[in-house]
Write an enzyme that holds these catalytic residues in place. Structure first.
Site, PDB file in Angstrom:
ATOM      1  N   ASN A   9     -26.564  47.054  19.397  1.00  0.00           N
ATOM      2  CA  ASN A   9     -27.929  46.762  19.840  1.00  0.00           C
ATOM      3  C   ASN A   9     -28.803  47.967  19.473  1.00  0.00           C
ATOM      4  OD1 ASN A   9     -30.273  46.211  21.260  1.00  0.00           O
ATOM      5  ND2 ASN A   9     -29.344  46.399  23.293  1.00  0.00           N
ATOM      6  N   LYS A  11     -31.888  48.279  19.737  1.00  0.00           N
ATOM      7  CA  LYS A  11     -33.083  48.402  20.602  1.00  0.00           C
ATOM      8  C   LYS A  11     -34.320  48.662  19.729  1.00  0.00           C
ATOM      9  CE  LYS A  11     -30.122  49.712  24.386  1.00  0.00           C
ATOM     10  NZ  LYS A  11     -29.929  50.439  25.635  1.00  0.00           N
ATOM     11  N   HIS A  97     -30.998  41.369  28.899  1.00  0.00           N
ATOM     12  CA  HIS A  97     -30.660  42.801  28.943  1.00  0.00           C
ATOM     13  C   HIS A  97     -31.398  43.432  30.119  1.00  0.00           C
ATOM     14  CE1 HIS A  97     -30.317  46.999  27.865  1.00  0.00           C
ATOM     15  NE2 HIS A  97     -29.326  46.659  27.068  1.00  0.00           N
ATOM     16  N   GLU A  99     -32.950  46.086  30.381  1.00  0.00           N
ATOM     17  CA  GLU A  99     -34.272  46.649  30.025  1.00  0.00           C
ATOM     18  C   GLU A  99     -35.327  45.555  30.007  1.00  0.00           C
ATOM     19  OE1 GLU A  99     -32.905  48.568  26.448  1.00  0.00           O
ATOM     20  OE2 GLU A  99     -31.797  50.020  27.660  1.00  0.00           O
ATOM     21  N   GLU A 169     -22.939  45.087  31.712  1.00  0.00           N
ATOM     22  CA  GLU A 169     -23.542  46.386  31.440  1.00  0.00           C
ATOM     23  C   GLU A 169     -24.079  46.987  32.733  1.00  0.00           C
ATOM     24  OE1 GLU A 169     -24.817  46.614  27.021  1.00  0.00           O
ATOM     25  OE2 GLU A 169     -26.492  45.879  28.180  1.00  0.00           O
ATOM     26  N   GLY A 175     -27.165  54.243  28.369  1.00  0.00           N
ATOM     27  CA  GLY A 175     -27.910  55.362  27.800  1.00  0.00           C
ATOM     28  C   GLY A 175     -27.794  56.647  28.610  1.00  0.00           C
ATOM     29  N   SER A 215     -22.880  53.278  27.466  1.00  0.00           N
ATOM     30  CA  SER A 215     -22.291  54.529  26.975  1.00  0.00           C
ATOM     31  C   SER A 215     -20.897  54.347  26.380  1.00  0.00           C
ATOM     32  CB  SER A 215     -22.295  55.593  28.079  1.00  0.00           C
ATOM     33  OG  SER A 215     -23.642  55.867  28.471  1.00  0.00           O
TER      34      SER A 215
END
Ligand code: PGA
Length: 252
Positions: A9, A11, A97, A99, A169, A175, A215
């Site tokens: 991904n 992003k 996701h 985010e 996730e 991240g 991660s």
């Protein structure tokens, strides 16, 4: 049969020439890897989809988008529909996701609508679920994930459910460099698979790949992928370097 999958991904990263370099480097690295046992997916930002689908024609990877509209078509400025993605030969699409849930206020209902549109266009949804640090510390993580799975995807028929991929996730691991331990991840993966068994059947649950994201890197991928219910990874940061990404692909 659940497939081993490694999905990158990207992003909202890379300018056009960097994206070009990255996909060429991925192609070069992949040329020396036996990918019979793993499906590799690259999910670039929309403007680079054509670059990546063109590259996929001479290489062993699939292409995914990072989002899709929850409408069919019409006056929805800035949105991209499932039919547009399908016309660009996109095979997969990430939905839900964290985010997008956080910054764009996507709800489980929106996510369910997106999944319907993808399925109607033969694009495989990769539906993301995961708890925040606070939810985990309060011991609510199982409830949070159950709700995300039930409201996001359990409206599907058994046949359609088998065409989906789920990614666990944990938000606190995305991240941050803080990976879930392989035991923590396995516990949630087994929980999700059991939800599918209870709602559908064991056969259906054995068709759905469940990926870990947060991660994941060349150092920890092998350990994570060795767990019984972890079928691969959704990779953010480490997918931006071809060498690291392919190292993860080779972790099976
Ligand atoms: P990360 O991101 O690998 O950079 O933690 C994973 C993701 O958000 O899909």
């Amino acid at each position: 049969m659940r497939r081993n999958i490694v999905a990158g991904n990207w992003k909202m990263n890379k300018n056009f020439s960097e994206a070009d370099d990255l996909i060429c480097a991925i192609q070069d690295e992949l040329a020396n890897v036996d990918v019979c046992d793993v499906d590799v997916i690259v999910c670039p930002p929309y403007p680079y989809l054509e670059l990546v689908t063109d590259a996929s024609e001479d290489s062993d990877f699939y292409v995914g988008a990072q989002n899709v509209a929850h409408f069919d078509d019409g006056a929805y400025t800035g949105e991209v529909s499932a039919s547009m993605l399908s016309a660009m030969d996109v095979d997969y699409c990430i939905v839900g996701h964290s985010e997008r849930r956080k910054y764009f206020h996507e709800t489980n209902k929106d996510i369910a609508e997106k999944i319907n549109r993808l399925i109607a266009r033969d694009i495989t949804p990769i539906m993301c679920v995961g708890e925040s640090l606070e939810e985990r510390e309060n011991g609510n993580h199982f409830d949070v994930i159950r709700k995300q799975v039930e409201e996001g995807i359990f409206h599907l028929s058994a046949e359609d459910m088998q065409r989906c991929v789920i990614a666990y996730e944990p938000i606190w691991a995305i991240g941050t460099g803080k990976t879930a331990s392989k035991e923590q991840a396995q516990e949630i993966h087994a929980f999700i698979r059991n939800l599918i068994v209870e709602k559908y059947s064991d056969d259906v649950a054995q068709e759905v790949s469940i990926l870990y994201g947060g991660s994941c890197n060349p150092k920890n991928a092998k350990d994570l992928f060795s767990m019984q219910d972890i079928d691969g990874g959704l990779i953010g940061g480490a997918s931006l370097k071809a060498e690291d990404f392919i190292q993860i692909v080779k972790s099976f």
